[in-house]
Design a protein around this motif. Structure first.
Motif, PDB file in Angstrom:
ATOM      1  N   ALA A   1       0.845  -1.187   0.000  1.00 26.63           N
ATOM      2  CA  ALA A   1       0.000   0.000   0.000  1.00 26.63           C
ATOM      3  C   ALA A   1       0.884   1.242   0.000  1.00 26.63           C
ATOM      4  CB  ALA A   1      -0.908   0.013   1.235  1.00 26.63           C
ATOM      5  N   GLN A   2       0.449   2.268  -0.722  1.00 29.98           N
ATOM      6  CA  GLN A   2       1.166   3.546  -0.730  1.00 29.98           C
ATOM      7  C   GLN A   2       0.168   4.678  -0.564  1.00 29.98           C
ATOM      8  OE1 GLN A   2       3.319   4.567  -4.317  1.00 29.98           O
ATOM      9  NE2 GLN A   2       4.392   6.259  -3.337  1.00 29.98           N
ATOM     10  N   VAL A   3       0.512   5.619   0.310  1.00 33.20           N
ATOM     11  CA  VAL A   3      -0.300   6.811   0.523  1.00 33.20           C
ATOM     12  C   VAL A   3       0.571   8.024   0.214  1.00 33.20           C
ATOM     13  CG1 VAL A   3      -1.571   8.178   2.206  1.00 33.20           C
ATOM     14  CG2 VAL A   3      -1.680   5.683   2.299  1.00 33.20           C
ATOM     15  N   HIS A   4       0.034   8.982  -0.543  1.00 34.78           N
ATOM     16  CA  HIS A   4       0.757  10.229  -0.814  1.00 34.78           C
ATOM     17  C   HIS A   4      -0.243  11.375  -0.830  1.00 34.78           C
ATOM     18  CE1 HIS A   4      -0.737   9.828  -4.923  1.00 34.78           C
ATOM     19  NE2 HIS A   4      -0.221   8.616  -4.965  1.00 34.78           N
ATOM     20  N   SER A   5       0.245  12.558  -1.065  1.00 31.19           N
ATOM     21  CA  SER A   5      -0.622  13.732  -0.904  1.00 31.19           C
ATOM     22  C   SER A   5      -1.736  13.786  -1.938  1.00 31.19           C
ATOM     23  CB  SER A   5       0.215  15.017  -0.992  1.00 31.19           C
ATOM     24  OG  SER A   5       0.854  15.111  -2.250  1.00 31.19           O
ATOM     25  N   ASP A   6      -1.606  13.064  -3.041  1.00 29.02           N
ATOM     26  CA  ASP A   6      -2.631  13.079  -4.079  1.00 29.02           C
ATOM     27  C   ASP A   6      -3.481  11.816  -4.099  1.00 29.02           C
ATOM     28  OD1 ASP A   6      -2.001  15.572  -4.937  1.00 29.02           O
ATOM     29  OD2 ASP A   6      -0.690  14.939  -6.555  1.00 29.02           O
ATOM     30  N   GLY A   7      -3.328  10.941  -3.122  1.00 28.29           N
ATOM     31  CA  GLY A   7      -4.163   9.749  -3.116  1.00 28.29           C
ATOM     32  C   GLY A   7      -3.474   8.533  -2.534  1.00 28.29           C
TER      33      GLY A   7
ATOM     34  N   CYS B   1      -6.502   6.196  -6.035  1.00 29.05           N
ATOM     35  CA  CYS B   1      -7.575   7.004  -5.457  1.00 29.05           C
ATOM     36  C   CYS B   1      -7.036   8.404  -5.210  1.00 29.05           C
ATOM     37  CB  CYS B   1      -8.059   6.386  -4.149  1.00 29.05           C
ATOM     38  SG  CYS B   1      -9.261   7.392  -3.262  1.00 29.05           S
ATOM     39  N   GLU B   2      -7.825   9.427  -5.468  1.00 29.13           N
ATOM     40  CA  GLU B   2      -7.347  10.806  -5.348  1.00 29.13           C
ATOM     41  C   GLU B   2      -7.960  11.543  -4.165  1.00 29.13           C
ATOM     42  OE1 GLU B   2      -7.908  12.734  -9.073  1.00 29.13           O
ATOM     43  OE2 GLU B   2      -6.480  11.460 -10.131  1.00 29.13           O
ATOM     44  N   ILE B   3      -8.469  10.801  -3.195  1.00 22.77           N
ATOM     45  CA  ILE B   3      -9.061  11.424  -2.010  1.00 22.77           C
ATOM     46  C   ILE B   3      -8.293  10.978  -0.778  1.00 22.77           C
ATOM     47  CG2 ILE B   3     -11.135  11.649  -0.585  1.00 22.77           C
ATOM     48  CD1 ILE B   3     -12.787  11.073  -3.091  1.00 22.77           C
ATOM     49  N   ILE B   4      -7.778  11.935  -0.015  1.00 20.69           N
ATOM     50  CA  ILE B   4      -7.050  11.617   1.216  1.00 20.69           C
ATOM     51  C   ILE B   4      -7.768  12.260   2.393  1.00 20.69           C
ATOM     52  CG2 ILE B   4      -4.938  12.085   2.513  1.00 20.69           C
ATOM     53  CD1 ILE B   4      -4.678   9.769   0.670  1.00 20.69           C
ATOM     54  N   ASP B   5      -8.241  11.421   3.303  1.00 18.65           N
ATOM     55  CA  ASP B   5      -8.939  11.884   4.491  1.00 18.65           C
ATOM     56  C   ASP B   5      -7.919  12.337   5.535  1.00 18.65           C
ATOM     57  OD1 ASP B   5     -10.366  11.408   7.241  1.00 18.65           O
ATOM     58  OD2 ASP B   5     -11.974  11.345   5.738  1.00 18.65           O
ATOM     59  N   PRO B   6      -8.210  13.353   6.322  1.00 16.13           N
ATOM     60  CA  PRO B   6      -7.263  13.774   7.359  1.00 16.13           C
ATOM     61  C   PRO B   6      -7.117  12.780   8.501  1.00 16.13           C
ATOM     62  CG  PRO B   6      -9.292  15.072   7.466  1.00 16.13           C
ATOM     63  CD  PRO B   6      -9.354  14.281   6.209  1.00 16.13           C
TER      64      PRO B   6
ATOM     65  N   LEU C   1      -0.062  15.528   4.007  1.00 15.56           N
ATOM     66  CA  LEU C   1      -1.233  14.669   4.170  1.00 15.56           C
ATOM     67  C   LEU C   1      -2.263  15.262   5.121  1.00 15.56           C
ATOM     68  CD1 LEU C   1       0.347  11.097   4.489  1.00 15.56           C
ATOM     69  CD2 LEU C   1      -0.689  12.152   2.484  1.00 15.56           C
ATOM     70  N   ALA C   2      -1.897  16.295   5.867  1.00 20.25           N
ATOM     71  CA  ALA C   2      -2.761  16.867   6.900  1.00 20.25           C
ATOM     72  C   ALA C   2      -3.065  15.863   7.996  1.00 20.25           C
ATOM     73  CB  ALA C   2      -4.066  17.402   6.287  1.00 20.25           C
ATOM     74  N   TRP C   3      -2.209  14.860   8.154  1.00 21.08           N
ATOM     75  CA  TRP C   3      -2.338  13.919   9.261  1.00 21.08           C
ATOM     76  C   TRP C   3      -1.677  14.523  10.490  1.00 21.08           C
ATOM     77  CZ3 TRP C   3      -0.861   8.413   7.077  1.00 21.08           C
ATOM     78  CH2 TRP C   3      -1.852   8.008   6.184  1.00 21.08           C
ATOM     79  N   PRO C   4      -2.114  14.129  11.670  1.00 19.89           N
ATOM     80  CA  PRO C   4      -1.466  14.659  12.877  1.00 19.89           C
ATOM     81  C   PRO C   4      -0.015  14.227  12.972  1.00 19.89           C
ATOM     82  CG  PRO C   4      -3.008  12.898  13.421  1.00 19.89           C
ATOM     83  CD  PRO C   4      -3.232  13.224  11.984  1.00 19.89           C
ATOM     84  N   VAL C   5       0.852  15.114  13.393  1.00 23.09           N
ATOM     85  CA  VAL C   5       2.265  14.793  13.585  1.00 23.09           C
ATOM     86  C   VAL C   5       2.385  13.726  14.671  1.00 23.09           C
ATOM     87  CG1 VAL C   5       4.498  15.686  14.332  1.00 23.09           C
ATOM     88  CG2 VAL C   5       3.022  17.065  12.852  1.00 23.09           C
TER      89      VAL C   5
END
Length: 419
Positions: free
Chosen positions: A106-112, A131-136, A184-188
């Motif tokens: 699996a790979q997650v990046h800022s565009d999906g 997928c082009e949607i990344i949830d915070p 990614l707007a994920w919490p640090v």
């Protein structure tokens, strides 16, 4: 990596010899991991090469290969056709099993995000559309990507040995926390490895799960299966969708530092009066040589609803004769070359591999980039380092799978049969 060279000899003896060495059968089994790794990385295409690389007898190599075939990991072609003009009987050919087990990557990046199944040898067996949607919320994203991977497993019917995740953040060891998932707007400090493990278990898969930085995993994949194969000290520098990352393979092993945070190359200063960087400095490689920097340098407005990487690559391929695009290309090559020269002076790699948009920049003007690196590095042209484009289209995905494959490479029998 799976063990060292095995001692020679197989047979029915169960007691060690007078020198205190393990029994012959045990010695043969200790070669399973090293043998599988040699086939996995393409360094043992035949049984004769396997025999020489392991330093064992032909009988031992044959028994080891047969056991790996029985485990469903490799295929032995006992009757390969001889090459034209060759003498004697050709050696048995070895290859990864076409229908063997897979790893869920699996790979997650800022565009999906994307999920894939990757077999031995680094081959992608199946992949989902990006997928082009990344949830915070990282749990929501990782649950979705695992579910996508499970659907691939159900469709293919393949056995899964483990799951690996690539994230665009430094991943601290040993806790597996993402320290800077800024794009990614994920919490640090999100515990991405634990979240990913929980999602895998919730999906019903009883497999180990792993997570690491995407550029580190790209370097691992390129070293084992791509443009970095055969290098001893490999430097990978890449820009994907946002930012610039680097990774280093030293003496064949991924170098991550004391806590997994080594080689934050994106924060090398290449333009002291340049753009502000999120680290607090200015003119870092991270903001001077990524897709956003290229698009803006070319005088274009970034597409808020699309992939910055795709937009930048499109300009380089479809509008390469536009004066603004040519100027932006030269500017980013010069910035990138300055950063690479500094890294060459510090690290002295024997090969550099460029990925993402940097690969496309290299293709656009290879001589300019190589000249900048040679002119700005300590040894100049007399000690120039080969600079190559990455050859794996999804190297971070393949690298994520390498995390999952590693326990099998270390101990094939134990990992697959509990023996």
């Amino acid at each position: 990596m799976g063990g060292g060279k095995a001692a020679s000899g197989t047979g029915g003896h169960t007691a060690g010899d007078a020198a205190g060495r393990p029994p012959r059968l045990e010695r043969g089994r200790s070669a399973l991991g090293p043998a599988l790794e040699l086939v996995h990385t393409g360094r043992a295409p035949t049984r004769a090469v396997l025999t020489a690389e392991l330093g064992v007898t032909r009988a031992t190599a044959g028994a080891v290969a047969a056991e790996l075939e029985a485990l469903g990991l490799i295929r032995i072609d006992a009757k390969p056709s001889a090459a034209s003009g060759s003498q004697g009987r050709p050696s048995h050919r070895l290859s990864v099993a076409d229908e063997g087990p897979v790893a869920l990557a699996a790979q997650v990046h800022s565009d999906g995000y994307r999920a894939a199944l990757v077999g031995l040898g680094g081959g992608i067996v199946a992949t989902t559309p990006g997928c082009e949607i990344i949830d915070p919320d990282p749990a929501d994203v990782l649950r979705s990507v695992v579910e996508a991977g499970v659907r691939l497993l159900e469709t293919t019917g393949r056995r899964c040995v483990g799951a690996g995740l690539a994230v665009p953040s430094a991943v601290a060891e040993p806790d597996g926390t993402a320290l800077n998932p800024l794009h990614l707007a994920w919490p640090v400090g999100a515990p991405v490895r634990q979240i990913f493990t929980d999602c895998v278990r919730e999906s019903g898969l009883d497999i180990p799960a792993f997570a690491a930085n995407d550029v580190n995993l790209g370097a691992l994949a390129e070293h084992r299966h791509g443009a970095g194969r055969g290098a001893r000290d490999l430097l990978l520098v890449a820009t994907g969708h946002r930012g610039v990352g680097g990774a280093l393979v030293l003496d064949g092993h991924l170098h991550t530092g004391s806590s997994g945070l080594a080689l934050e190359v994106g924060h090398l200063t290449v333009n002291p009066e340049g753009r502000p960087c999120h680290c607090g400095s200015r003119g870092c490689l991270d903001v001077e040589a990524d897709p956003l920097a290229f698009v803006t340098a070319a005088g274009r407005v970034p597409d808020p609803g699309g992939s910055l990487l795709s937009q930048a690559r499109g300009l380089l391929t479809e509008a390469k004769d536009d004066p603004d695009v040519r100027a932006a290309t030269a500017l980013l090559i010069d910035r990138l070359g300055l950063g690479l020269a500094g890294l060459v002076n510090i690290l002295n790699p024997d090969r550099i591999v460029l990925g993402g948009l940097h690969r496309t920049l290299l293709d656009a003007d290879p001589e300019r980039l190589r000249a900048v690196v040679a002119d700005r590095s300590l040894w100049g042209r007399s000690g120039s380092v080969p600079i190559l484009a990455s050859t794996l289209d999804h190297n971070s995905l393949v690298g994520a799978a390498e995390l999952a494959w590693q326990p099998v490479l270390d101990d094939p029998l134990g990992a697959l049969s509990g023996g």
